[in-house]
Design a protein around this motif. Structure first.
Motif, PDB file in Angstrom:
ATOM      1  N   VAL A 276       0.862  -1.175   0.000  1.00  0.00           N
ATOM      2  CA  VAL A 276       0.000   0.000   0.000  1.00  0.00           C
ATOM      3  C   VAL A 276       0.901   1.227   0.000  1.00  0.00           C
ATOM      4  CG1 VAL A 276      -1.810   1.272   1.200  1.00  0.00           C
ATOM      5  CG2 VAL A 276      -1.806  -1.233   1.247  1.00  0.00           C
ATOM      6  N   ASP A 278       1.279   5.291  -0.015  1.00  0.00           N
ATOM      7  CA  ASP A 278       0.623   6.553   0.322  1.00  0.00           C
ATOM      8  C   ASP A 278       0.865   7.552  -0.812  1.00  0.00           C
ATOM      9  OD1 ASP A 278      -0.227   8.951   1.368  1.00  0.00           O
ATOM     10  OD2 ASP A 278       0.789   8.720   3.296  1.00  0.00           O
ATOM     11  N   CYS A 314      -2.947   4.792  -2.571  1.00  0.00           N
ATOM     12  CA  CYS A 314      -3.991   5.138  -1.606  1.00  0.00           C
ATOM     13  C   CYS A 314      -3.771   6.536  -1.047  1.00  0.00           C
ATOM     14  CB  CYS A 314      -4.001   4.105  -0.469  1.00  0.00           C
ATOM     15  SG  CYS A 314      -5.224   4.414   0.808  1.00  0.00           S
ATOM     16  N   THR A 338      -5.133  11.732   3.411  1.00  0.00           N
ATOM     17  CA  THR A 338      -4.602  10.396   3.658  1.00  0.00           C
ATOM     18  C   THR A 338      -5.487   9.616   4.614  1.00  0.00           C
ATOM     19  OG1 THR A 338      -2.411  11.402   3.550  1.00  0.00           O
ATOM     20  CG2 THR A 338      -2.519   9.120   4.234  1.00  0.00           C
ATOM     21  N   LEU A 340      -4.993   5.547   5.237  1.00  0.00           N
ATOM     22  CA  LEU A 340      -4.509   4.246   4.792  1.00  0.00           C
ATOM     23  C   LEU A 340      -5.396   3.095   5.250  1.00  0.00           C
ATOM     24  CD1 LEU A 340      -0.604   4.320   5.113  1.00  0.00           C
ATOM     25  CD2 LEU A 340      -2.027   4.682   3.111  1.00  0.00           C
ATOM     26  N   GLY A 343      -6.817   1.534   2.313  1.00  0.00           N
ATOM     27  CA  GLY A 343      -5.850   0.708   1.601  1.00  0.00           C
ATOM     28  C   GLY A 343      -5.638  -0.624   2.297  1.00  0.00           C
ATOM     29  N   ALA A 357       3.267  -1.208   4.021  1.00  0.00           N
ATOM     30  CA  ALA A 357       2.734   0.136   3.829  1.00  0.00           C
ATOM     31  C   ALA A 357       3.881   1.124   3.737  1.00  0.00           C
ATOM     32  CB  ALA A 357       1.803   0.516   4.973  1.00  0.00           C
ATOM     33  N   THR A 359       4.547   5.087   3.656  1.00  0.00           N
ATOM     34  CA  THR A 359       3.773   6.284   3.976  1.00  0.00           C
ATOM     35  C   THR A 359       4.622   7.299   4.731  1.00  0.00           C
ATOM     36  OG1 THR A 359       1.842   7.078   5.203  1.00  0.00           O
ATOM     37  CG2 THR A 359       2.962   5.132   6.072  1.00  0.00           C
ATOM     38  N   THR A 363      -1.610   9.738   8.804  1.00  0.00           N
ATOM     39  CA  THR A 363      -2.794   8.965   8.453  1.00  0.00           C
ATOM     40  C   THR A 363      -3.385   8.311   9.705  1.00  0.00           C
ATOM     41  OG1 THR A 363      -3.601   7.058   7.184  1.00  0.00           O
ATOM     42  CG2 THR A 363      -1.337   6.970   7.974  1.00  0.00           C
TER      43      THR A 363
END
Length: 407
Positions: A276, A278, A314, A338, A340, A343, A357, A359, A363
């Motif tokens: 995922v 960001d 995402c 944001t 997540l 996601g 993830a 990012t 988030t």
């Protein structure tokens, strides 16, 4: 003059190298780092991972200078792209053994190199393997091609192919090995790759897309989080029930107790990974580029199995999932706020073994721990802030996630 009395024409070979440097100046450091070894037993020209280039005197005698230049570029490309190590890793992950599989790796490595190697001053050598020769799409990596073809009628004219252990990781009788003279140390080999990558990035217009991709990955600093991800992948792969399958390629040891009966052995395949990314407005283009390079590293960690890696872009909503392709061809959609959590929800529907993830941390996080191992790569920030809220302090990632900074 008979074959037994032919000696290596170094002047002709050095002229070919000069021609290669003129046509591909960004590869000059690598071409001059090659140590030429006269080898009557080498079929044509091949390399080992210690940057020795074994050359058949007879082959040089009957090959034009222009073609020798192209072959030198081809051989040094195997070493720069570390095909020996990549082949060994692919063979280990996919449980491949035997000379036939190593030949297939050599063919796939050649297809990766030759895709955009010729033209602009370099002629195409006779018998050069191209993706089109195998009926495959250009612009892919060796690992991609290996999953798309097998030895058969399309490859029957390639049995002679032998670029040495530097191309497929399998040692040859005519190579000198790790204790031989005039090899480069691991540090020297890394130094050559770094200088070549610097030259390509410094003059990107002179290099094809494949070389630009390689240079960006070579200069991307090794991140500690990759070791963490590798540990998570190995742990996920060894968990009960994950990636379990049976194969007759390597019979079970119990077969010895049952004469006449061949039992399959249990094998484990690499785990499924969901990534995922960001793509909110607070994440810079440079960080998104870094994320794509990390995705490419994840692909290599699962043995080049693109079908095992799915990527989600995402921001406030999870976007279209991309089964992993070449990183430079992936579109990341976003730019808003944001969250997540969306996601994570979408990624977990595919039941991955590992969820990653990438990012900046600005988030909300899921309230419940996912059923799979989770790794969070945080883009490094000196200070987290928002224009609309100077006192904003983002929530820390949850305790159940393995967290490490990227960049």
């Amino acid at each position: 003059m008979t074959a037994n009395t032919i000696t290596l024409d170094f002047d002709k070979l050095y002229a070919a190298r000069l021609h290669a440097v003129s046509a591909r100046p960004y590869l000059a450091t690598a071409l001059y780092a090659l140590h030429i070894v006269e080898s009557p037993t080498a079929p044509t020209m091949g390399v080992d991972k210690y940057w020795r280039c074994y050359v058949s005197p007879r082959f040089v005698d009957c090959t034009p200078v222009e073609e020798l230049a192209s072959i030198l570029v081809h051989e040094v490309s195997h070493l720069l792209r570390e095909h020996h190590a990549r082949s060994d890793h692919y063979a280990h992950v996919h449980d491949l053994t035997g000379p036939g599989e190593r030949l297939r790796m050599n063919i796939a490595a050649d297809a990766e190199i030759n895709d955009d190697a010729f033209g602009d001053g370099l002629v195409q050598p006779a018998g050069a393997v191209l993706p089109s020769t195998l009926g495959l799409t250009p612009g892919q990596l060796m690992e991609d091609y290996l999953g798309q073809f097998s030895l058969g009628w399309q490859t029957q004219d390639m049995a002679w192919l032998d670029c040495g252990s530097g191309a497929d990781g399998s040692d040859r009788e005519w190579e000198w090995g790790p204790d031989g003279a005039d090899g480069l140390s691991e540090q020297q080999r890394a130094g050559v790759r770094f200088l070549v990558a610097q030259g390509i990035v410094g003059r990107p217009g002179d290099a094809p897309q494949g070389w630009r991709r390689w240079a960006n990955e070579a200069l991307h600093p090794s991140q500690p989080w990759r070791d963490l991800l590798g540990a998570a992948l190995r742990a996920a792969a060894s968990a009960p029930g994950v990636g379990e399958d049976y194969t007759y390629r390597r019979p079970a040891r119990r077969s010895a107790a049952l004469p006449g009966i061949v039992l399959p052995s249990l094998r484990r395949t690499p785990p499924k990974v969901s990534v995922v990314i960001d793509t909110s407005g607070s994440v810079s283009d440079d960080e998104l580029g870094s994320a794509l390079l990390e995705v490419a590293a994840i692909t290599r960690a699962v043995g080049g199995r693109r079908d095992l890696v799915t990527v989600y872009s995402c921001d406030a909503a999870a976007r279209i999932a991309h089964p992993l392709c070449q990183a430079e061809g992936m579109m990341l959609v976003g730019g808003g706020g944001t969250d997540l959590r969306t996601g994570f929800t979408k990624a977990l529907r595919t039941r991955p073994d590992v969820l990653v993830a990438l990012t900046d941390g600005q988030t909300p996080w899921p309230s419940q721990q996912p059923a799979c191992r989770t790794v969070v790569g945080l883009f490094r920030r000196e200070r987290q802030w928002r224009h609309d809220d100077p006192d904003y302090i983002p929530d820390n990632p949850p305790e159940w996630a393995r967290v490490v900074e990227i960049g």
